[in-house]
Each structure stands twice: as C-alpha cells, then as structure tokens.
Design an enzyme around this catalytic site. Structure first.
Site, PDB file in Angstrom:
ATOM      1  N   ALA A   1       2.442  -2.706   3.929  1.00  0.00           N
ATOM      2  CA  ALA A   1       2.247  -1.771   5.037  1.00  0.00           C
ATOM      3  C   ALA A   1       1.633  -2.590   6.176  1.00  0.00           C
ATOM      4  O   ALA A   1       0.754  -3.413   5.937  1.00  0.00           O
ATOM      5  CB  ALA A   1       1.287  -0.669   4.615  1.00  0.00           C
TER       6      ALA A   1
ATOM      7  N   MET B   1      -2.712  -7.478   6.084  1.00  0.00           N
ATOM      8  CA  MET B   1      -3.805  -8.183   5.397  1.00  0.00           C
ATOM      9  C   MET B   1      -3.374  -8.776   4.051  1.00  0.00           C
ATOM     10  O   MET B   1      -4.201  -8.990   3.174  1.00  0.00           O
ATOM     11  CB  MET B   1      -4.963  -7.213   5.151  1.00  0.00           C
ATOM     12  CG  MET B   1      -5.463  -6.516   6.393  1.00  0.00           C
ATOM     13  SD  MET B   1      -6.725  -5.301   5.975  1.00  0.00           S
ATOM     14  CE  MET B   1      -6.794  -4.343   7.495  1.00  0.00           C
ATOM     15  N   SER B   2      -2.066  -8.986   3.885  1.00  0.00           N
ATOM     16  CA  SER B   2      -1.602  -9.456   2.564  1.00  0.00           C
ATOM     17  C   SER B   2      -0.397 -10.365   2.737  1.00  0.00           C
ATOM     18  O   SER B   2      -0.158 -10.920   3.811  1.00  0.00           O
ATOM     19  CB  SER B   2      -1.209  -8.244   1.713  1.00  0.00           C
ATOM     20  OG  SER B   2      -0.049  -7.640   2.256  1.00  0.00           O
TER      21      SER B   2
ATOM     22  N   SER C   1       0.826  -1.219   0.000  1.00  0.00           N
ATOM     23  CA  SER C   1       0.000   0.000   0.000  1.00  0.00           C
ATOM     24  C   SER C   1       0.852   1.257   0.000  1.00  0.00           C
ATOM     25  O   SER C   1       1.707   1.445   0.873  1.00  0.00           O
ATOM     26  CB  SER C   1      -0.886   0.030   1.249  1.00  0.00           C
ATOM     27  OG  SER C   1      -1.978  -0.819   1.076  1.00  0.00           O
TER      28      SER C   1
ATOM     29  N   HIS D   1      -6.819   3.961   6.633  1.00  0.00           N
ATOM     30  CA  HIS D   1      -6.013   3.629   5.452  1.00  0.00           C
ATOM     31  C   HIS D   1      -5.286   4.885   4.936  1.00  0.00           C
ATOM     32  O   HIS D   1      -4.184   4.787   4.393  1.00  0.00           O
ATOM     33  CB  HIS D   1      -6.903   3.012   4.368  1.00  0.00           C
ATOM     34  CG  HIS D   1      -6.131   2.455   3.209  1.00  0.00           C
ATOM     35  ND1 HIS D   1      -5.165   1.467   3.343  1.00  0.00           N
ATOM     36  CD2 HIS D   1      -6.148   2.748   1.878  1.00  0.00           C
ATOM     37  CE1 HIS D   1      -4.641   1.200   2.161  1.00  0.00           C
ATOM     38  NE2 HIS D   1      -5.217   1.971   1.257  1.00  0.00           N
TER      39      HIS D   1
ATOM     40  N   HIS E   1      -5.998  -8.568  -2.684  1.00  0.00           N
ATOM     41  CA  HIS E   1      -6.214  -9.051  -1.307  1.00  0.00           C
ATOM     42  C   HIS E   1      -7.494  -9.888  -1.288  1.00  0.00           C
ATOM     43  O   HIS E   1      -8.486  -9.506  -1.951  1.00  0.00           O
ATOM     44  CB  HIS E   1      -6.402  -7.880  -0.336  1.00  0.00           C
ATOM     45  CG  HIS E   1      -5.310  -6.856  -0.369  1.00  0.00           C
ATOM     46  ND1 HIS E   1      -5.279  -5.844  -1.317  1.00  0.00           N
ATOM     47  CD2 HIS E   1      -4.234  -6.669   0.419  1.00  0.00           C
ATOM     48  CE1 HIS E   1      -4.203  -5.090  -1.100  1.00  0.00           C
ATOM     49  NE2 HIS E   1      -3.551  -5.578  -0.062  1.00  0.00           N
TER      50      HIS E   1
ATOM     51  N   ASN F   1       1.551   2.204  11.445  1.00  0.00           N
ATOM     52  CA  ASN F   1       0.711   2.602  12.597  1.00  0.00           C
ATOM     53  C   ASN F   1       0.951   1.617  13.724  1.00  0.00           C
ATOM     54  O   ASN F   1       1.512   0.539  13.517  1.00  0.00           O
ATOM     55  CB  ASN F   1      -0.778   2.570  12.210  1.00  0.00           C
ATOM     56  CG  ASN F   1      -1.212   1.203  11.733  1.00  0.00           C
ATOM     57  OD1 ASN F   1      -0.891   0.813  10.611  1.00  0.00           O
ATOM     58  ND2 ASN F   1      -1.900   0.464  12.565  1.00  0.00           N
TER      59      ASN F   1
ATOM     60  N   HIS G   1      -3.026   1.246  -4.584  1.00  0.00           N
ATOM     61  CA  HIS G   1      -2.562   0.102  -5.384  1.00  0.00           C
ATOM     62  C   HIS G   1      -2.923   0.354  -6.845  1.00  0.00           C
ATOM     63  O   HIS G   1      -4.114   0.454  -7.177  1.00  0.00           O
ATOM     64  CB  HIS G   1      -3.224  -1.198  -4.933  1.00  0.00           C
ATOM     65  CG  HIS G   1      -2.722  -1.691  -3.613  1.00  0.00           C
ATOM     66  ND1 HIS G   1      -1.784  -2.697  -3.496  1.00  0.00           N
ATOM     67  CD2 HIS G   1      -3.020  -1.298  -2.354  1.00  0.00           C
ATOM     68  CE1 HIS G   1      -1.529  -2.903  -2.222  1.00  0.00           C
ATOM     69  NE2 HIS G   1      -2.263  -2.074  -1.498  1.00  0.00           N
TER      70      HIS G   1
ATOM     71  N   TYR H   1      -9.718  -9.831   0.871  1.00  0.00           N
ATOM     72  CA  TYR H   1     -10.860  -9.045   1.365  1.00  0.00           C
ATOM     73  C   TYR H   1     -11.561  -8.251   0.249  1.00  0.00           C
ATOM     74  O   TYR H   1     -12.684  -7.793   0.416  1.00  0.00           O
ATOM     75  CB  TYR H   1     -10.465  -8.112   2.527  1.00  0.00           C
ATOM     76  CG  TYR H   1      -9.509  -6.983   2.176  1.00  0.00           C
ATOM     77  CD1 TYR H   1      -9.914  -5.879   1.427  1.00  0.00           C
ATOM     78  CD2 TYR H   1      -8.196  -7.012   2.621  1.00  0.00           C
ATOM     79  CE1 TYR H   1      -9.042  -4.858   1.100  1.00  0.00           C
ATOM     80  CE2 TYR H   1      -7.307  -5.993   2.305  1.00  0.00           C
ATOM     81  CZ  TYR H   1      -7.733  -4.929   1.543  1.00  0.00           C
ATOM     82  OH  TYR H   1      -6.869  -3.916   1.214  1.00  0.00           O
ATOM     83  N   GLU H   2     -10.872  -8.090  -0.901  1.00  0.00           N
ATOM     84  CA  GLU H   2     -11.525  -7.408  -2.042  1.00  0.00           C
ATOM     85  C   GLU H   2     -12.514  -8.335  -2.746  1.00  0.00           C
ATOM     86  O   GLU H   2     -13.202  -7.920  -3.669  1.00  0.00           O
ATOM     87  CB  GLU H   2     -10.464  -6.985  -3.076  1.00  0.00           C
ATOM     88  CG  GLU H   2      -9.454  -5.983  -2.576  1.00  0.00           C
ATOM     89  CD  GLU H   2      -8.353  -5.760  -3.615  1.00  0.00           C
ATOM     90  OE1 GLU H   2      -8.615  -5.129  -4.644  1.00  0.00           O
ATOM     91  OE2 GLU H   2      -7.226  -6.259  -3.393  1.00  0.00           O
TER      92      GLU H   2
HETATM   93  O1  LIG Z   1      -1.180  -4.422   0.538  1.00  0.00           O
HETATM   94  P1  LIG Z   1      -0.734  -4.032   1.900  1.00  0.00           P
HETATM   95  O2  LIG Z   1      -0.564  -5.204   2.800  1.00  0.00           O
HETATM   96  O3  LIG Z   1       0.516  -3.181   1.874  1.00  0.00           O
HETATM   97  O4  LIG Z   1      -1.883  -3.114   2.494  1.00  0.00           O
HETATM   98  C1  LIG Z   1      -2.156  -2.913   3.865  1.00  0.00           C
HETATM   99  C2  LIG Z   1      -3.126  -3.982   4.356  1.00  0.00           C
HETATM  100  C3  LIG Z   1      -4.452  -3.451   3.826  1.00  0.00           C
HETATM  101  O5  LIG Z   1      -4.597  -3.822   2.481  1.00  0.00           O
HETATM  102  C4  LIG Z   1      -4.314  -1.973   3.941  1.00  0.00           C
HETATM  103  C5  LIG Z   1      -4.884  -1.469   5.228  1.00  0.00           C
HETATM  104  O6  LIG Z   1      -4.603  -0.113   5.423  1.00  0.00           O
HETATM  105  O7  LIG Z   1      -2.873  -1.712   3.941  1.00  0.00           O
HETATM  106  N1  LIG Z   2      -4.439  -5.827   9.889  1.00  0.00           N
HETATM  107  C1  LIG Z   2      -3.785  -4.682   9.778  1.00  0.00           C
HETATM  108  N2  LIG Z   2      -3.302  -4.322   8.591  1.00  0.00           N
HETATM  109  C2  LIG Z   2      -2.643  -3.147   8.508  1.00  0.00           C
HETATM  110  N3  LIG Z   2      -2.052  -2.563   7.454  1.00  0.00           N
HETATM  111  C3  LIG Z   2      -1.521  -1.402   7.875  1.00  0.00           C
HETATM  112  N4  LIG Z   2      -1.778  -1.220   9.178  1.00  0.00           N
HETATM  113  C4  LIG Z   2      -2.482  -2.315   9.589  1.00  0.00           C
HETATM  114  C5  LIG Z   2      -3.021  -2.715  10.849  1.00  0.00           C
HETATM  115  O1  LIG Z   2      -2.926  -2.023  11.863  1.00  0.00           O
HETATM  116  N5  LIG Z   2      -3.668  -3.905  10.876  1.00  0.00           N
END
Ligand SMILES: O=P(O)(O)O[C@@H]1C[C@H](O)[C@@H](CO)O1
Ligand SMILES: Nc1nc2[nH]cnc2c(=O)[nH]1
Length: 306
Positions: A116, A223-224, A30, A281, A86, A247, A61, A88-89
């Site tokens: 991220a 989440m990836s 991200s 986000h 992802h 964060n 993205h 979740y999409e």
């Molecule tokens: O694709 P990434 O893992 O970098 O993105 C992170 C996880 C979620 O898709 C999103 C949440 O803010 O950022």
């Molecule tokens: N699950 C999860 N994914 C993230 N992607 C960026 N920050 C976070 C977070 O705090 N939790």
C-alpha cells in the site's frame, strides 16, 4: 543466527508433495492478505512455527505463509506471505528479508511484491482511476545512506557482492501485468507505471518531504518492499512490484503564511487557520480491503501466463 535448513525443514513438514516447490512467491501488503483467498488446496504455515522468523506487529498483516495452487487447470504452486516485516517495527533488515531468501531456497523463481502506498503524482489519484502502480524503478534514500539490507557479510559466496540494480524490475513480468489488466477489461486508467520511494516510516511524510520526493522523481511512497526487492534480486529471482494507491500525500504548492494571517487578524479581519488533510493507517486498510479482489485477479492472471 541464520539457519535456512531449519526454517525450510519446518515449512516442508507442513506441505504435501505438490506444494513442496512453489514456483511463484507473492508478498501481501497492508490489508492485502485476501490475495490468498483464491488458492486451491491451501496450507497455512504460521511464522511462529518457523525457526528464524519474526512476527508482524502491524494491523492488516497476518503472520503466516499460505501455500497453494493458483490459476487455471491444475494450477501453479505458489506461496504468499500473509504479512511482512518492516524495519520500523524494530526488525533488523536481515529479518525483514529472511522470508524472501527462504522462498528462493524453496524454489520460487518469480516474485510479485505488493504494498500500500501514498501517491505523490497528481496524475495518479486515489479512487476509481489509477489505483495500482506497476513499479518500474525505485528511489531508496535509506539504501544510499547505510540502511541497505545487503550490508554485512555475504550470506553465500554464490551471490554477487555488488548487486546491479539497473534492471531490478522484470520487463517481462511488468508486461504480463498490463496484459492481465487488458484481459480483465480494467479501465486503461486502473494501472499506472511509476517510481516507488522507500522511506523508513513509521511517520507519514510532511508536505516538504512529499515535495522533495516528488521533485526527486518518485510517483508513490511507502515503508516496505525495497529491502525485499534487493534480497530477491540478489537471490536471482524475477521481481515485480505492484503498489495499491491508498491515499494522496499532501503536497500543497504554497504554504499559507501564518504570519500573514496574524497580520490580517490584527487588522480586524476574521481568519481561519488552515487545517491539513491527514492520512491514517485505517484509511490505508479500508482501500486495501476494497481493492484486494482486483489485485488478486491481476496476480492470478499473471501466474496463469507464466
Ligand atoms: O506493508 P505495506 O507497505 O503495504 O504497508 C504500508 C506502509 C506501512 O507499513 C503502512 C502505513 O499505512 O502501510
Ligand atoms: N510513507 C508512506 N507510506 C504509506 N503507505 C500507505 N500510504 C503511505 C504514505 O502516504 N506514505
């Protein structure tokens, strides 16, 4: 229906000879698509031009491959995913990992996957120190409970049916990451090592979930990435994962009891209800944009040392 040949033919039609066989694959997390800004002789191949590809719906993205040369001298042929998929999409796990398998079939040997992530470890704060984590292992509850990208018929009998994961993260690539940080004169505190927890998202963690993952041994959560790691390992690639800490996951040691607050209120005291910090986000993307340049330098340095 999976058709690697059609995908690969469509991609190769865009590429000059020198970019036909990328050696290194990069997945941009991200806000991190700026990683491709340093590529020489860049060629963009939009996912929509590739049969079998989904498209990313997440802000931050893009939906394209960037092919190019990276590093000193002539440069190493590389390919970057500007945007990933992802679960979740609504993408199936096989769509999520399809680009990884395509990169392997194009000739990629080493893959650097970025993301991220939220920190669960007080020793890995957000901000000026410890902003990247070199992932040394993962904790993937979805994999253990039936959401594993390798479930189902094998895509090839040349691939192992039962994939060992005790060596998922290449020690030699991880070594190169720390050497790159040293060469770039980053502070020792800029790069930490840790365990990434994969959750499905798209909701961020509750404090109880954050505490649970921390107690289970995770340092960062996202989440990836993990489905991609499994497919890359299955395809025989050397894997490295770099997480940008965007964060801190809110994990209070104790909850303030609302019941006690009400008792105090009834006893005539002025009370203020707790207001928890929340992650967004937008915040994730802001930090991504801020730090993408440093990440790009680390990746370039690693590619130079291969
Ligand atoms: O694709 P990434 O893992 O970098 O993105 C992170 C996880 C979620 O898709 C999103 C949440 O803010 O950022
Ligand atoms: N699950 C999860 N994914 C993230 N992607 C960026 N920050 C976070 C977070 O705090 N939790």
């Amino acid at each position: 229906m999976v058709n690697f040949e059609a995908s690969i033919n469509a991609i190769k039609a865009f590429l000059p000879d020198k970019l036909q066989h990328p050696r290194v694959g990069i997945v941009c997390g991200s806000g991190l698509s700026g990683l491709a800004d340093e590529f020489k002789d860049i060629v963009i191949v939009p996912y929509k031009e590739i049969p079998g590809f989904a498209s990313s719906t997440v802000p931050g993205h893009k939906s394209a491959f960037a092919f190019g040369l990276l590093g000193n001298g002539e440069g190493v042929p590389v390919v970057a995913m500007l945007g990933r998929f992802h679960p979740y999409e609504g993408h199936s796990l096989s769509s999520v990992v399809y680009p990884i398998r395509v990169m392997a079939k194009l000739g990629v040997k080493d893959i650097i996957i970025t993301n991220a992530a939220g920190s669960l470890n007080p020793a890995i704060p957000v901000g000026t120190s410890k902003f990247f984590v070199v992932v040394q292992d993962h904790l993937a509850l979805p994999n253990l409970t039936g959401m594993n990208p390798l479930l189902g018929p094998q895509t090839s009998f040349d691939l192992p049916r039962f994939l060992p994961l005790s060596d998922a993260y290449s020690p030699s690539l991880r070594r190169l990451a720390f050497l790159a940080a040293h060469r770039l004169q980053l502070k020792d505190s800029a790069l930490a090592e840790g365990v990434y927890a994969w959750v499905s998202g798209p909701s961020y963690e509750t404090p109880a979930e954050g505490r649970f993952l921390r107690q289970a041994g995770a340092d960062v959560v996202g989440m990836s990435t993990i489905p991609e790691v499994l497919a890359a390992k299955e395809e025989g690639l050397n894997v490295m994962v770099l997480s940008l800490v965007t964060n801190f996951v809110v994990i209070p040691d104790t909850y303030r009891s609302i019941k006690d607050e009400v008792k105090a209120e009834l006893a005539g005291k002025k009370v203020e209800l707790p207001v928890a910090q929340v992650v967004s986000h937008e915040e994730v993307l802001t930090i991504g944009k801020e730090k993408a340049g440093v990440l790009m330098k680390i990746v370039e340095n690693i590619v130079d040392s291969l």
